[in-house]
Scaffold this active site. Structure first.
Site, PDB file in Angstrom:
ATOM      1  N   ALA A  22     -12.095  34.464   2.495  1.00  0.00           N
ATOM      2  CA  ALA A  22     -13.444  34.798   1.906  1.00  0.00           C
ATOM      3  C   ALA A  22     -14.637  34.445   2.692  1.00  0.00           C
ATOM      4  CB  ALA A  22     -13.589  34.064   0.522  1.00  0.00           C
ATOM      5  N   VAL A  23     -14.531  33.407   3.720  1.00  0.00           N
ATOM      6  CA  VAL A  23     -15.641  32.910   4.343  1.00  0.00           C
ATOM      7  C   VAL A  23     -15.949  34.073   5.435  1.00  0.00           C
ATOM      8  CG1 VAL A  23     -16.431  31.194   6.071  1.00  0.00           C
ATOM      9  CG2 VAL A  23     -15.757  30.536   3.940  1.00  0.00           C
ATOM     10  N   THR A 126      -7.769  19.887  -1.350  1.00  0.00           N
ATOM     11  CA  THR A 126      -6.897  18.594  -1.126  1.00  0.00           C
ATOM     12  C   THR A 126      -6.004  18.959  -2.449  1.00  0.00           C
ATOM     13  OG1 THR A 126      -6.453  16.324  -1.392  1.00  0.00           O
ATOM     14  CG2 THR A 126      -8.498  17.070  -1.993  1.00  0.00           C
ATOM     15  N   ASP A 128      -4.631  16.385  -3.717  1.00  0.00           N
ATOM     16  CA  ASP A 128      -4.633  15.121  -4.436  1.00  0.00           C
ATOM     17  C   ASP A 128      -5.752  15.433  -5.574  1.00  0.00           C
ATOM     18  OD1 ASP A 128      -2.952  13.926  -2.694  1.00  0.00           O
ATOM     19  OD2 ASP A 128      -4.420  12.853  -1.867  1.00  0.00           O
ATOM     20  N   ARG A 155      15.240  17.568 -14.935  1.00  0.00           N
ATOM     21  CA  ARG A 155      15.454  17.363 -16.315  1.00  0.00           C
ATOM     22  C   ARG A 155      16.758  18.071 -16.901  1.00  0.00           C
ATOM     23  NH1 ARG A 155      12.711  16.418 -21.170  1.00  0.00           N
ATOM     24  NH2 ARG A 155      10.613  16.350 -20.395  1.00  0.00           N
ATOM     25  N   GLY A 171      -0.035  11.096  -3.965  1.00  0.00           N
ATOM     26  CA  GLY A 171      -1.356  10.407  -4.041  1.00  0.00           C
ATOM     27  C   GLY A 171      -1.406   9.124  -3.587  1.00  0.00           C
ATOM     28  N   ARG A 255       2.877  19.946  -0.907  1.00  0.00           N
ATOM     29  CA  ARG A 255       1.724  20.609  -0.021  1.00  0.00           C
ATOM     30  C   ARG A 255       1.831  21.955   0.346  1.00  0.00           C
ATOM     31  NH1 ARG A 255      -0.670  16.161   3.611  1.00  0.00           N
ATOM     32  NH2 ARG A 255      -0.008  17.253   5.399  1.00  0.00           N
TER      33      ARG A 255
END
Ligand code: F6P
Length: 322
Positions: A22-23, A126, A128, A155, A171, A255
């Site tokens: 985009a930039v 990020t 986080d 699960r 985190g 990530r």
């Protein structure tokens, strides 16, 4: 503003490529020349700059990571290193710099401004989601969906084997991922760095679990919670409960991977806004999303504090796990 550059720094985040695209393309539309800096601040010091054309950023919007590469540069932490980085920007006649990254990256951006008189605009990226002043960050949505998919899988086996599973998510200092993933994954608890673990309450809950008719329990643990992660919590729990306990550390899986639609859209919107901010003469700001609006927020505000976690969710998660 005739010539701008973009770099990605710190922990990479899915959606950074959408921002680079985009930039580049919006910069070209605005008749700017756009340069890409490889390997973050370290690459800037080393002079790793190259012009980017529209085709250089084709076929990347769907890819995780960053085509520019990223790094955490020890050299840039010194004034001499930042002087060198500023000299490179002058050498390449860059007038505006888009810096895409997290808290550490933005602190670097603020420090760079003392050595260079060009314009700097940050784009929050990020997994986080710990940057103050923006509702969310590029990469966060992808990371929580990746973690959630893993939890849904866990699960199945947890239920079949009647086990307690501790799932560790990323985190180091921030519990946002753990809280949202626990909430969305129906976990019985989230242990986060921002609040003390209620081990007594957890033991009590797990002990009464069978009689309450629950066959499995999933606990989401931030890597930075007070005991030092899921393995340590498992050791503590094993002293008090008889259930079979297993640990899964999701790690850097969170990530990588294709960015979700939300991460791509955010990368695109914030990247376009960064070019417009530079065009309009802004500096020392980040493009932030507040409500559904893109706004400019001072970088000083972004790095002043870590984005506060919604710690009330800890009790809510346990309350819903009956
Ligand atoms: O990108 C943020 C983050 O993923 C943190 O959650 C984690 O603690 C850290 O980066 C790990 O990064 P690295 O392994 O690249 O040092």
């Amino acid at each position: 503003m005739k010539r701008i550059a973009i770099l990605t720094s710190g922990g990479d985040a899915p959606g950074m490529n959408a921002c680079i695209r985009a930039v580049t393309r919006h910069g070209l539309n605005e008749e700017m020349e756009v340069f890409g800096v490889s390997h973050g601040f370290g690459g800037l010091i080393a002079g790793e700059l190259r012009p980017l054309g529209a085709r250089d950023v084709g076929n990347i919007i769907q890819r995780g990571g960053t085509i520019l590469g990223s790094s955490r540069s020890p050299a840039f932490r010194t004034p001499e290193g930042r002087d060198k980085a500023a000299a490179r920007l002058r050498e390449y006649e860059i007038e505006g710099l888009v810096i895409c990254g997290g808290n550490g990256t933005f602190a670097g951006a603020v420090a760079l401004a003392e050595h260079w008189d060009g314009s700097i605009v940050g784009v929050p990226a990020t997994i986080d989601n710990d940057i103050n002043g923006t509702d969310t960050t590029i990469g966060y949505d992808t990371a929580i969906n990746t973690a959630l998919e893993a939890i849904d899988r866990i699960r199945d086996t947890a239920e079949a084997q009647e086990r307690v599973f501790l799932v560790e998510v990323m985190g180091r200092k921030c519990g946002a991922i753990a809280l949202d993933v626990a909430l969305a994954g129906g976990a019985v608890a989230a242990l986060i760095p921002e609040s003390p673990d209620d081990m007594e309450g957890l033991v009590e809950f797990l002990t009464s679990s069978r009689s309450a008719g629950r066959h499995s329990n999933i606990i989401v643990v931030s890597e930075g919670e007070e005991h030092g992660g899921a393995f340590s919590v498992a050791e503590q729990l094993a002293l008090h409960i008889s259930s079979d306990i297993r640990v899964t550390v999701l790690g850097h899986i969170q990530r990588g991977g294709a960015p979700t639609a939300a991460s791509r859209i955010l990368g695109t919107r914030l990247g376009v806004a960064a070019v417009e901010a530079l065009r309009d003469g802004a500096t020392g700001v980040m493009t932030a999303v507040r409500g559904n609006r893109v706004e400019l927020v001072p970088l000083s505000e972004a790095i002043a504090i870590q984005r506060p976690a919604d710690t009330a969710l800890v009790d809510l998660i346990l309350g819903l796990a009956r």
